[in-house]
Design an enzyme around this catalytic site. Structure first.
Site, PDB file in Angstrom:
ATOM      1  N   GLY A 179      -3.504  11.405   9.819  1.00 26.26           N
ATOM      2  CA  GLY A 179      -2.625  11.938   8.985  1.00 26.26           C
ATOM      3  C   GLY A 179      -1.464  11.373   8.492  1.00 26.26           C
ATOM      4  O   GLY A 179      -0.941  10.455   9.263  1.00 26.26           O
ATOM      5  N   ILE A 182       1.196   9.243  18.423  1.00 22.78           N
ATOM      6  CA  ILE A 182       1.154   9.103  19.910  1.00 22.78           C
ATOM      7  C   ILE A 182       1.719   7.799  20.099  1.00 22.78           C
ATOM      8  O   ILE A 182       1.232   6.794  19.991  1.00 22.78           O
ATOM      9  CB  ILE A 182      -0.038   9.346  20.590  1.00 22.78           C
ATOM     10  N   LYS A 191      -9.976   0.522  17.642  1.00 17.73           N
ATOM     11  CA  LYS A 191      -8.695   0.948  18.675  1.00 17.73           C
ATOM     12  C   LYS A 191      -9.335   0.558  20.090  1.00 17.73           C
ATOM     13  O   LYS A 191      -8.146   0.143  20.752  1.00 17.73           O
ATOM     14  CB  LYS A 191      -8.692   2.480  18.484  1.00 17.73           C
ATOM     15  N   GLU A 213       2.021   0.216  16.499  1.00 22.50           N
ATOM     16  CA  GLU A 213       1.896   1.505  17.214  1.00 22.50           C
ATOM     17  C   GLU A 213       0.951   2.501  16.532  1.00 22.50           C
ATOM     18  O   GLU A 213       0.211   3.239  17.101  1.00 22.50           O
ATOM     19  CB  GLU A 213       2.981   2.157  17.224  1.00 22.50           C
ATOM     20  N   GLY A 265       0.826  -1.223   0.085  1.00 18.41           N
ATOM     21  CA  GLY A 265       0.135   0.187  -0.145  1.00 18.41           C
ATOM     22  C   GLY A 265       0.628   1.357  -0.028  1.00 18.41           C
ATOM     23  O   GLY A 265       1.738   1.255   0.521  1.00 18.41           O
ATOM     24  N   GLY A 284      -0.684   4.903   0.199  1.00 16.46           N
ATOM     25  CA  GLY A 284      -1.920   5.973   0.099  1.00 16.46           C
ATOM     26  C   GLY A 284      -1.316   7.209   0.831  1.00 16.46           C
ATOM     27  O   GLY A 284      -0.113   7.316   0.986  1.00 16.46           O
ATOM     28  N   VAL A 340      -3.272   2.718  16.780  1.00 12.29           N
ATOM     29  CA  VAL A 340      -4.085   3.180  17.651  1.00 12.29           C
ATOM     30  C   VAL A 340      -3.451   4.815  17.954  1.00 12.29           C
ATOM     31  O   VAL A 340      -2.345   4.790  18.207  1.00 12.29           O
ATOM     32  CB  VAL A 340      -4.451   2.550  19.070  1.00 12.29           C
TER      33      VAL A 340
HETATM   34  N1  LIG Z   1      -4.850   8.036   7.387  1.00 13.50           N
HETATM   35  C1  LIG Z   1      -4.730   8.067   8.647  1.00 13.50           C
HETATM   36  O1  LIG Z   1      -4.601   9.101   9.389  1.00 13.50           O
HETATM   37  C2  LIG Z   1      -4.359   6.854   9.426  1.00 13.50           C
HETATM   38  C3  LIG Z   1      -4.491   5.461   8.697  1.00 13.50           C
HETATM   39  N2  LIG Z   1      -4.411   4.436   9.511  1.00 13.50           N
HETATM   40  C4  LIG Z   1      -4.579   3.174   8.829  1.00 13.50           C
HETATM   41  O2  LIG Z   1      -3.288   3.136   7.813  1.00 13.50           O
HETATM   42  C5  LIG Z   1      -3.743   2.047   6.765  1.00 13.50           C
HETATM   43  C6  LIG Z   1      -3.650   2.895   5.286  1.00 13.50           C
HETATM   44  O3  LIG Z   1      -4.442   4.105   5.473  1.00 13.50           O
HETATM   45  P1  LIG Z   1      -4.278   5.265   4.353  1.00 13.50           P
HETATM   46  O4  LIG Z   1      -3.052   5.366   3.972  1.00 13.50           O
HETATM   47  O5  LIG Z   1      -4.971   6.553   5.064  1.00 13.50           O
HETATM   48  O6  LIG Z   1      -5.350   4.721   3.496  1.00 13.50           O
HETATM   49  P2  LIG Z   1      -5.335   4.902   1.818  1.00 13.50           P
HETATM   50  O7  LIG Z   1      -6.688   4.437   1.368  1.00 13.50           O
HETATM   51  O8  LIG Z   1      -4.885   6.237   1.707  1.00 13.50           O
HETATM   52  O9  LIG Z   1      -4.148   3.873   1.234  1.00 13.50           O
HETATM   53  C7  LIG Z   1      -4.410   2.793   1.105  1.00 13.50           C
HETATM   54  C8  LIG Z   1      -3.682   2.658  -0.369  1.00 13.50           C
HETATM   55  O10 LIG Z   1      -3.739   0.780  -0.209  1.00 13.50           O
HETATM   56  C9  LIG Z   1      -3.601   0.719  -1.741  1.00 13.50           C
HETATM   57  N3  LIG Z   1      -4.305  -0.843  -1.955  1.00 13.50           N
HETATM   58  C10 LIG Z   1      -5.536  -1.266  -1.643  1.00 13.50           C
HETATM   59  N4  LIG Z   1      -5.562  -2.487  -2.021  1.00 13.50           N
HETATM   60  C11 LIG Z   1      -4.120  -2.885  -2.228  1.00 13.50           C
HETATM   61  C12 LIG Z   1      -3.689  -4.203  -2.949  1.00 13.50           C
HETATM   62  N5  LIG Z   1      -4.537  -5.265  -2.766  1.00 13.50           N
HETATM   63  N6  LIG Z   1      -2.421  -4.139  -2.906  1.00 13.50           N
HETATM   64  C13 LIG Z   1      -1.779  -3.102  -3.003  1.00 13.50           C
HETATM   65  N7  LIG Z   1      -2.291  -1.832  -2.310  1.00 13.50           N
HETATM   66  C14 LIG Z   1      -3.734  -1.691  -2.192  1.00 13.50           C
HETATM   67  C15 LIG Z   1      -4.851   1.496  -2.056  1.00 13.50           C
HETATM   68  O11 LIG Z   1      -4.946   1.875  -3.660  1.00 13.50           O
HETATM   69  C16 LIG Z   1      -4.205   3.107  -1.535  1.00 13.50           C
HETATM   70  O12 LIG Z   1      -3.339   3.618  -2.271  1.00 13.50           O
HETATM   71  C17 LIG Z   1      -5.190   1.912   7.257  1.00 13.50           C
HETATM   72  O13 LIG Z   1      -5.240   0.522   7.855  1.00 13.50           O
HETATM   73  C18 LIG Z   1      -5.649   3.105   8.091  1.00 13.50           C
HETATM   74  O14 LIG Z   1      -6.784   2.563   8.952  1.00 13.50           O
HETATM   75  C19 LIG Z   1      -3.957   4.262  10.882  1.00 13.50           C
HETATM   76  C20 LIG Z   1      -3.864   5.742  11.469  1.00 13.50           C
HETATM   77  C21 LIG Z   1      -4.014   6.925  10.840  1.00 13.50           C
HETATM   78  N1  LIG Z   2      -9.400   7.705  10.123  1.00 10.91           N
HETATM   79  C1  LIG Z   2      -8.726   7.760  11.381  1.00 10.91           C
HETATM   80  C2  LIG Z   2      -7.338   7.622  10.940  1.00 10.91           C
HETATM   81  C3  LIG Z   2      -6.293   7.147  12.228  1.00 10.91           C
HETATM   82  O1  LIG Z   2      -6.454   6.399  12.908  1.00 10.91           O
HETATM   83  C4  LIG Z   2      -8.954   8.736  12.271  1.00 10.91           C
HETATM   84  O2  LIG Z   2      -9.628   9.790  11.837  1.00 10.91           O
HETATM   85  O3  LIG Z   2      -8.443   8.671  13.432  1.00 10.91           O
HETATM   86 NA    NA Z   3       0.124   5.312  18.243  1.00  9.63          NA
END
Ligand SMILES: NC(=O)C1=CN([C@@H]2O[C@H](COP(=O)(O)OP(=O)(O)OC[C@H]3O[C@@H](n4cnc5c(N)ncnc54)[C@H](O)[C@@H]3O)[C@@H](O)[C@H]2O)C=CC1
Ligand SMILES: N[C@@H](CC=O)C(=O)O
Ligand code: NA
Length: 428
Positions: free
Chosen positions: A302, A132, A201, A125, A9, A11, A128
């Site tokens: 973020g 932090i 979480k 880490e 991934g 993103g 959740v």
């Molecule tokens: N955005 C945030 O603030 C936070 C996100 N997270 C967690 O981090 C993880 C990623 O979140 P984001 O980056 O925000 O999501 P995102 O949606 O921006 O990125 C996910 C990426 O994975 C790709 N993807 C999907 N299926 C795939 C596959 N089969 N093979 C390869 N790539 C694939 C998507 O195309 C996308 O680019 C999630 O589990 C989310 O809950 C955790 C804490 C904070």
């Molecule tokens: N979507 C989540 C991302 C971080 O875990 C949030 O808004 O807290």
């Molecule tokens: Na954390």
């Protein structure tokens, strides 16, 4: 030896991990005691990632996991294919760093078992409270203490929305769009607004705090979709604000120790430290026997903040590999039962429109007495034909509070139940 890293991934979070890995390669190597090399980045659409060297991009995540890598970083999100990919990585002896709370809250048992089978590490880490440092302090620094309660704001998106509704009266939909644009919201933002993300979480926090396996299904969950400007105004009138809280606590009923885990909006005093936590920030209180009360605060969502936590875990698992050791695995030896919210003591704020005539207050109060719910404060304000009646209760079993509200709503003197919300923080 070089630590070879596979990224799954790329993103919001993944792109920042790739950037930091590249920018800080020399420092990371010095801290780990070995070089770190990005071996590949699995994505769905390679043309969307011009910043990643083309030779690293692949659409075959399975082949990347099975290749000659030491650590797999998963930032895809969701259950499948992340579950299968991480299971294969761990069984193959590759350490895993993941930000995926949805996966851990449902399938921690099998993932930890896979890690155990090969002696690999499973660190999370970032899953959740974003940047932090919270899970490792709980798993490691507090391993000698007894944690009794964990309470806080663990979802950035809903905190961003509630903060805007409270401070500027901003609309719900516009603020949610903004949270998505800033990279805070989940791919499907209903996971945020309906409380699923916070519930995942909370399950992870409770599992670590109480050495008990708690899954998302064990968590009582209410999101913020039903929170109205009327609720916010009712809170403000009492010097309170509304936050989506995750609360994990030890409870005792009939002499048996158990745990209860819940996520719901709650009114808290504006003087409470959590009331000042705005935007996408998170804050969590951990209460332990010997340590007392600890507060953890920082950016909960973020790309870059979350990538910081991912990188921290990457350094930790890489260091373990360099010295040939392992971090802690799952600790679920206490195996405490999980109580339903109906049995947990909570407090309610109830705002009613009632008829403005003698005897109304006593009619309402008698329903509370009938359910053995004690009233902490009452405020009545007459208008022309009706009156506003606000009641805040003392603690009582949630089931009794609910039945009280249901019965009050059916009283002929009650014209409307304007707002019902749980109250946390100091007694009013
Ligand atoms: N955005 C945030 O603030 C936070 C996100 N997270 C967690 O981090 C993880 C990623 O979140 P984001 O980056 O925000 O999501 P995102 O949606 O921006 O990125 C996910 C990426 O994975 C790709 N993807 C999907 N299926 C795939 C596959 N089969 N093979 C390869 N790539 C694939 C998507 O195309 C996308 O680019 C999630 O589990 C989310 O809950 C955790 C804490 C904070
Ligand atoms: N979507 C989540 C991302 C971080 O875990 C949030 O808004 O807290
Ligand atoms: Na954390």
């Amino acid at each position: 030896m070089t630590i070879r890293v596979a990224m799954l991934g790329c993103g919001t979070v993944g792109a920042q991990v790739v950037r930091l890995l590249e920018e800080q390669a020399a420092d990371l190597a010095a801290r780990i005691g070995d070089d770190v090399e990005l071996a590949g980045v699995a994505v769905r659409r390679p043309h969307r990632h011009p910043d990643v060297p083309a030779h690293l991009l692949t659409t075959d995540a399975t082949a990347l996991v099975e290749s000659d890598v030491d650590v797999v970083v998963e930032v895809i999100g969701g259950i499948e294919p992340a579950r299968a990919l991480l299971g294969a990585a761990l069984r193959g002896g590759k350490s895993v760093v993941t930000a995926n709370k949805a996966l851990l809250a449902e399938h921690a048992e099998e993932l930890f078992a896979a890690a155990e089978s090969s002696g690999a590490d499973l660190y999370f880490e970032a899953a959740v409270a974003g940047a932090i440092p919270l899970l490792r302090p709980m798993r490691e620094s507090l391993a000698g203490d007894r944690i009794n309660r964990v309470m806080g704001i663990v979802n950035g998106t809903t905190n961003y929305i509630l903060s805007a509704m409270d401070s500027s009266g901003a609309g719900y939909a516009d603020t949610l769009d903004e949270a998505s644009r800033l990279g805070y919201a989940e791919a499907d933002p209903t996971a945020d607004v309906d409380g699923y993300d916070a519930a995942s979480k909370a399950a992870i926090l409770a599992s670590i705090a109480f050495h008990t396996r708690v899954t998302a299904a064990d968590v009582y969950r209410e999101g913020i979709a039903a929170v109205t400007q009327a609720d916010i105004a009712a809170a403000r009138a009492l010097g309170r604000t509304i936050k989506l809280l995750a609360i994990c606590e030890r409870v005792e009923s009939d002499g048996t120790e158990a745990v209860a885990v819940r996520v719901h909006p709650a009114m808290i005093p504006r003087t409470h430290p959590l009331a000042g936590v705005g935007g996408a920030f998170n804050a969590v209180f951990v209460e332990a026997d010997a340590a007392g009360s600890l507060m953890f605060y920082g950016q909960g969502a973020g790309g870059a903040p979350t990538a910081s936590a991912v990188l921290g875990d990457l350094v930790a698992v890489a260091r373990n590999r360099v010295v040939g050791g392992r971090g802690p695995g799952e600790s679920s030896y206490a195996a405490l039962p999980v109580r339903q919210i109906s049995q947990v003591d909570t407090r309610y704020h109830i705002s009613l429109d009632v008829a403005d005539r003698p005897g109304v207050l006593s009619a309402v109060a008698s329903v509370f007495a009938e359910h053995d719910v004690s009233i902490a404060a009452v405020r009545q304000q007459g208008r022309t034909e009706d009156a506003s009646l606000v009641i805040v209760t003392h603690s009582a079993p949630d089931a009794a509070l609910r039945s009280t509200v249901d019965k009050i709503a059916g009283l002929p003197v009650v014209h409307d139940v304007v707002s019902v919300m749980r109250v946390e923080g100091e007694e009013p």
